[in-house]
Scaffold this motif. Structure first.
Motif, mmCIF file in Angstrom:
data_model
loop_
_atom_site.group_PDB
_atom_site.id
_atom_site.type_symbol
_atom_site.label_atom_id
_atom_site.label_comp_id
_atom_site.label_asym_id
_atom_site.label_seq_id
_atom_site.Cartn_x
_atom_site.Cartn_y
_atom_site.Cartn_z
ATOM 1 N N PRO A 117 -47.482 0.136 -21.128
ATOM 2 C CA PRO A 117 -47.149 -0.671 -22.305
ATOM 3 C C PRO A 117 -45.634 -0.749 -22.479
ATOM 4 N N CYS A 118 -45.159 -1.891 -22.961
ATOM 5 C CA CYS A 118 -43.725 -1.998 -23.258
ATOM 6 C C CYS A 118 -43.458 -1.948 -24.757
ATOM 7 N N VAL A 119 -44.515 -2.168 -25.561
ATOM 8 C CA VAL A 119 -44.415 -2.060 -27.015
ATOM 9 C C VAL A 119 -45.616 -1.280 -27.526
ATOM 10 N N ILE A 120 -45.367 -0.358 -28.442
ATOM 11 C CA ILE A 120 -46.442 0.320 -29.161
ATOM 12 C C ILE A 120 -46.177 0.154 -30.653
ATOM 13 N N LYS A 136 -45.772 12.475 -32.171
ATOM 14 C CA LYS A 136 -46.360 11.405 -31.361
ATOM 15 C C LYS A 136 -45.276 10.507 -30.778
ATOM 16 N N PHE A 137 -44.241 10.211 -31.549
ATOM 17 C CA PHE A 137 -43.139 9.393 -31.044
ATOM 18 C C PHE A 137 -42.460 10.083 -29.869
ATOM 19 N N TYR A 149 -40.868 0.769 -30.104
ATOM 20 C CA TYR A 149 -41.825 1.521 -30.915
ATOM 21 C C TYR A 149 -41.649 1.046 -32.346
ATOM 22 N N ILE A 150 -42.729 0.516 -32.926
ATOM 23 C CA ILE A 150 -42.634 -0.136 -34.231
ATOM 24 C C ILE A 150 -43.596 0.536 -35.197
ATOM 25 N N LEU A 151 -43.058 0.957 -36.334
ATOM 26 C CA LEU A 151 -43.852 1.597 -37.370
ATOM 27 C C LEU A 151 -43.941 0.662 -38.569
ATOM 28 N N PHE A 162 -37.802 0.927 -33.437
ATOM 29 C CA PHE A 162 -37.046 1.756 -32.498
ATOM 30 C C PHE A 162 -37.007 1.040 -31.151
ATOM 31 N N GLU A 163 -35.870 1.094 -30.480
ATOM 32 C CA GLU A 163 -35.741 0.488 -29.153
ATOM 33 C C GLU A 163 -35.059 1.474 -28.203
ATOM 34 N N LYS A 164 -35.527 1.491 -26.965
ATOM 35 C CA LYS A 164 -34.903 2.327 -25.943
ATOM 36 C C LYS A 164 -33.708 1.585 -25.374
#
Length: 206
Positions: A117-120, A136-137, A149-151, A162-164
């Motif tokens: 996955p590229c987005v969760i 978990k993050f 990663y989007i909350l 959040f972005e890497k």
């Protein structure tokens, strides 16, 4: 002088009522086939996925539709997968995120778990927010393909993105508190735009 002391609660990651027990991955797979409820597999421990409120489900569905529409408009090669899709987290964890996005060819293991996955996306609830933001993050960060990663808070207008970064560090690139804001996600050489008004469509806050 007397030493001041106070008792500290022992850290417990999951409520005891959600912890099913320890077992092998194969035993967990058999459990999934016969259980009415989903569960995550976390380093040998099986934890039942918390139940979702109507608001949680509406927000997750709104996000999925908005993402899918934006990806289609941009004609990307990305797909949006819902909460029934297992995701493999190295070295040996399996989660059911609320949403994930995969671009290009899917990589799936023999247990039908997505590996790239590229987005969760996780929709926060009172019982899961602390874990979604911390342990978990940290575990999700072990997925090499993951870039976003989007909350999403279900009880108020609040979306954290959040972005890497190129150097491998994770950073908050968006922290939105208004339905006038727009979430922007760089995917497959394009910028996917999701207005918060669409994410919270028909959600009424008290």
């Amino acid at each position: 002088m007397p030493t001041l002391t106070r008792e500290r609660k022992t850290y417990q990651r999951f409520p005891a009522e959600r912890v099913i027990g320890r077992m092998s991955v194969d035993e967990w797979m058999v459990l999934l086939e016969h259980s009415k409820h989903k569960s995550n597999y976390i380093c040998g421990e099986v934890v039942e996925v918390a139940g979702a409120s109507p608001e949680h489900n509406v927000v997750a569905m709104n996000m999925a539709v908005a993402l899918r529409n934006s990806l289609d408009i941009l004609e990307t090669n990305c797909d949006v997968l819902g909460s029934d899709q297992k995701v493999f987290v190295p070295p040996g964890l399996y989660y059911f995120p609320d949403l994930c996005v995969v671009c290009g060819e899917w990589k799936v293991d023999l247990r039908d778990a997505l590996q790239n996955p590229c987005v969760i996306v996780e929709v926060l609830s009172p019982s899961t927010e602390s874990d979604d933001r911390t342990d978990k993050f940290r575990e999700y960060q072990q997925i090499a393909s993951l870039r976003h990663y989007i909350l999403i808070d279900q009880s108020r207008v609040a979306v954290t993105h959040f972005e890497k970064l190129a150097v491998g560090l994770w950073a908050i690139v968006g922290d939105f508190r208004s339905q006038d804001d727009t979430l922007k996600i760089a995917l497959a050489g394009a910028t996917v735009e999701v207005p918060l008004a669409q994410i919270y469509r028909r959600v009424v806050f008290s």
